[in-house]
Design a protein around this motif. Structure first.
Motif, short mmCIF file in Angstrom:
data_model
loop_
_atom_site.label_atom_id
_atom_site.label_comp_id
_atom_site.label_asym_id
_atom_site.label_seq_id
_atom_site.Cartn_x
_atom_site.Cartn_y
_atom_site.Cartn_z
N MET A 1 -2.23 9.15 18.26
CA MET A 1 -2.30 9.21 16.80
C MET A 1 -1.45 8.08 16.26
N THR A 2 -2.06 7.19 15.53
CA THR A 2 -1.34 6.04 15.01
C THR A 2 -1.34 6.05 13.50
N THR A 3 -0.33 5.44 12.92
CA THR A 3 -0.22 5.35 11.47
C THR A 3 -1.03 4.18 10.97
N THR A 4 -1.74 4.38 9.87
CA THR A 4 -2.53 3.29 9.30
C THR A 4 -2.63 3.41 7.80
N THR A 5 -2.70 2.29 7.14
CA THR A 5 -2.98 2.26 5.70
C THR A 5 -4.13 1.30 5.41
N SER A 6 -4.78 0.82 6.45
CA SER A 6 -5.84 -0.17 6.27
C SER A 6 -7.13 0.47 5.81
N SER A 7 -7.73 -0.10 4.77
CA SER A 7 -9.01 0.42 4.28
C SER A 7 -10.14 0.10 5.25
N GLN A 8 -9.88 -0.79 6.24
CA GLN A 8 -10.90 -1.14 7.21
C GLN A 8 -10.87 -0.22 8.44
N GLN A 9 -9.89 0.69 8.47
CA GLN A 9 -9.76 1.58 9.62
C GLN A 9 -10.99 2.48 9.74
N THR A 10 -11.53 2.58 10.95
CA THR A 10 -12.64 3.50 11.19
C THR A 10 -12.35 4.31 12.44
N VAL A 11 -12.93 5.49 12.50
CA VAL A 11 -12.83 6.30 13.70
C VAL A 11 -14.04 6.00 14.58
N ASP A 12 -13.93 6.31 15.85
CA ASP A 12 -15.02 6.07 16.79
C ASP A 12 -16.23 6.91 16.38
N GLN A 13 -17.36 6.27 16.23
CA GLN A 13 -18.57 6.95 15.78
C GLN A 13 -19.45 7.42 16.94
N THR A 14 -19.13 6.98 18.16
CA THR A 14 -19.94 7.36 19.31
C THR A 14 -19.24 8.37 20.20
N PHE A 66 -15.04 22.48 -1.46
CA PHE A 66 -15.09 21.77 -2.73
C PHE A 66 -13.83 20.93 -2.94
N VAL A 67 -12.68 21.55 -2.73
CA VAL A 67 -11.40 20.90 -2.98
C VAL A 67 -11.18 19.74 -2.01
N LEU A 68 -11.46 19.98 -0.73
CA LEU A 68 -11.31 18.92 0.26
C LEU A 68 -12.28 17.77 -0.02
N GLY A 69 -13.52 18.11 -0.31
CA GLY A 69 -14.51 17.07 -0.60
C GLY A 69 -14.11 16.20 -1.77
N ASP A 70 -13.64 16.82 -2.84
CA ASP A 70 -13.22 16.06 -4.02
C ASP A 70 -12.00 15.20 -3.72
N ALA A 71 -11.07 15.73 -2.93
CA ALA A 71 -9.86 14.97 -2.58
C ALA A 71 -10.21 13.74 -1.74
N LEU A 72 -11.06 13.93 -0.74
CA LEU A 72 -11.45 12.81 0.10
C LEU A 72 -12.27 11.78 -0.68
N GLU A 73 -13.05 12.26 -1.62
CA GLU A 73 -13.81 11.34 -2.48
C GLU A 73 -12.86 10.50 -3.33
N THR A 74 -11.77 11.10 -3.78
CA THR A 74 -10.80 10.40 -4.62
C THR A 74 -10.10 9.28 -3.85
N VAL A 75 -9.87 9.47 -2.56
CA VAL A 75 -9.15 8.44 -1.78
C VAL A 75 -10.11 7.51 -1.04
N ARG A 76 -11.39 7.57 -1.38
CA ARG A 76 -12.41 6.83 -0.64
C ARG A 76 -12.18 5.32 -0.63
N ASP A 77 -11.61 4.75 -1.70
CA ASP A 77 -11.38 3.30 -1.74
C ASP A 77 -10.43 2.87 -0.63
N PRO A 80 -12.41 5.16 3.53
CA PRO A 80 -13.84 5.47 3.44
C PRO A 80 -14.22 6.58 4.41
N ARG A 81 -15.42 7.11 4.23
CA ARG A 81 -15.90 8.23 5.06
C ARG A 81 -15.82 7.90 6.54
N SER A 82 -15.95 6.65 6.90
CA SER A 82 -15.94 6.26 8.30
C SER A 82 -14.56 6.29 8.94
N SER A 83 -13.53 6.63 8.16
CA SER A 83 -12.16 6.60 8.69
C SER A 83 -11.64 7.98 9.09
#
Length: 342
Positions: A1-14, A66-77, A80-83
């Motif tokens: 588990m690593t710390t990140t603040t990069s908007s380019q960070q993505t998790v493994d999709q495969t 609902f609450v989690l979805g809205d919160a994650l949507e708020t921090v999407r910039d 993103p969903r891929s992170s």
């Protein structure tokens, strides 16, 4: 588990590569405590910045999706969903056995509803929720929940399929059945079975892996509030003797200047090193909760790397806790409870 603040960070999709610490979003429902409106966004942002990349929720957890979805949507910039990964559940929609529906139609619609609430067009993990409440065939049989989930997996709507429950033996029966039919479960989510009081998950994890399960997670390191400073709540399903022993553990830790919740969390976080547990989910309500959980997890990792030693005081307190809990070691309470069977 690593710390990140990069908007380019993505998790493994495969391949599912969850952080060792998972975000239990049931706490965001407001069911346990009153939630301030700004807490969920702050908690999710702090978690993602701290390296937590997997969130667990369920339709059963009140407004959690609902609450989690809205919160994650708020921090999407920033994230993103891929992170990050989202794990939700199907089948349980209320407190009693009457509130379960494991039919393929309901499961399929439930997944669609969850995606809508969570502002996503796919889900990473979907689990049959509390499989001990329904008949075995409702889970594994034709027209049942797993059949529907694996069909959605084939369609690319979800990536990993699994089960959650309290009794480990029931999940193992399902896992072995699925392996025998050539369609093994991807994920098992256990709860309250790797705690200061009950460590049966360590014994069962090799059995799950032998049954083809790739990922094993533990939830509720505090044993459903069994180990908290105020002592366990009256509604807790454990018998009165165990609740009293847990209360005495909290009191003793407090007298020695330590906190039972922190000790319990740190113990559960050792599961990764002890028996290759993938993730431990802990309920998080606000930014401060996230910071405390991350601090406890980092202390465990430092000790595993011999960068920090367990203090003599902690050893003394943990020895006393083990003594108090010894009569109830590995005891599992009834699930469903009598009230849930009503």
């Amino acid at each position: 588990m690593t710390t990140t603040t990069s908007s380019q960070q993505t998790v493994d999709q495969t391949e599912f590569k969850p952080s060792e610490l998972g975000f239990g979003a049931g706490a965001l429902s407001g069911t346990y405590d009153k939630i301030e409106s700004h807490w969920p966004v702050e908690a999710c942002r702090e978690a993602l910045r701290g390296g937590i990349n997997v969130f667990d929720t369920s339709p059963y957890y009140g407004l959690s999706e609902f609450v989690l979805g809205d919160a994650l949507e708020t921090v999407r910039d920033e994230f993103p969903r891929s992170s990050y990964y989202i794990q939700t559940k199907v089948g349980r929609y209320g407190f009693t056995t009457k509130d379960f529906d494991y039919s393929a139609e309901r499961v399929t619609n439930s997944v669609k509803e969850s995606m809508r609430r969570l502002h996503t067009d796919y889900l990473d993990l979907v689990l049959c929720h509390d499989v001990e409440f329904v008949n075995f065939e409702d889970v594994v049989g034709p027209g049942g929940a797993l059949e529907a989930l694996f069909k959605l997996k084939e369609q690319g709507k979800i990536k990993y399929v699994g089960c959650s429950a309290y009794p480990l033996s029931i999940m193992l029966k399902i896992a072995e059945h699925q392996q025998a039919k050539g369609q093994p479960l991807d994920v098992i989510l256990s709860y309250c079975h790797y705690t200061l009081q009950n460590t049966k998950l360590a014994e069962y994890t090799p059995k799950f892996r032998a049954a083809g399960v790739k990922y094993v997670a533990n939830a509720s390191p505090l044993g459903m509030a069994l180990f908290r400073d105020a002592g366990p709540p009256e509604w807790h399903p454990a018998h009165a003797e165990l609740r009293q022993a847990a209360k005495e553990c909290a009191e003793y830790a407090r007298e020695q200047g330590l906190n039972i919740s922190e000790l319990a969390s740190m113990f559960s976080f050792t599961g990764r090193d002890t028996f290759q547990l993938n993730t431990t989910y802990i309920g998080l309500e606000n930014k401060e909760d996230v910071q405390k959980a991350l601090k406890a997890w980092k202390r465990v990792k430092a000790r595993e790397q011999n960068l920090e030693k367990t203090t003599d005081l902690e050893t003394k307190v943990l020895d006393k806790i083990r003594e108090l809990l010894a009569p109830y070691k590995d005891y599992s309470w009834q699930s469903p409870t009598a009230k849930e069977l009503a």
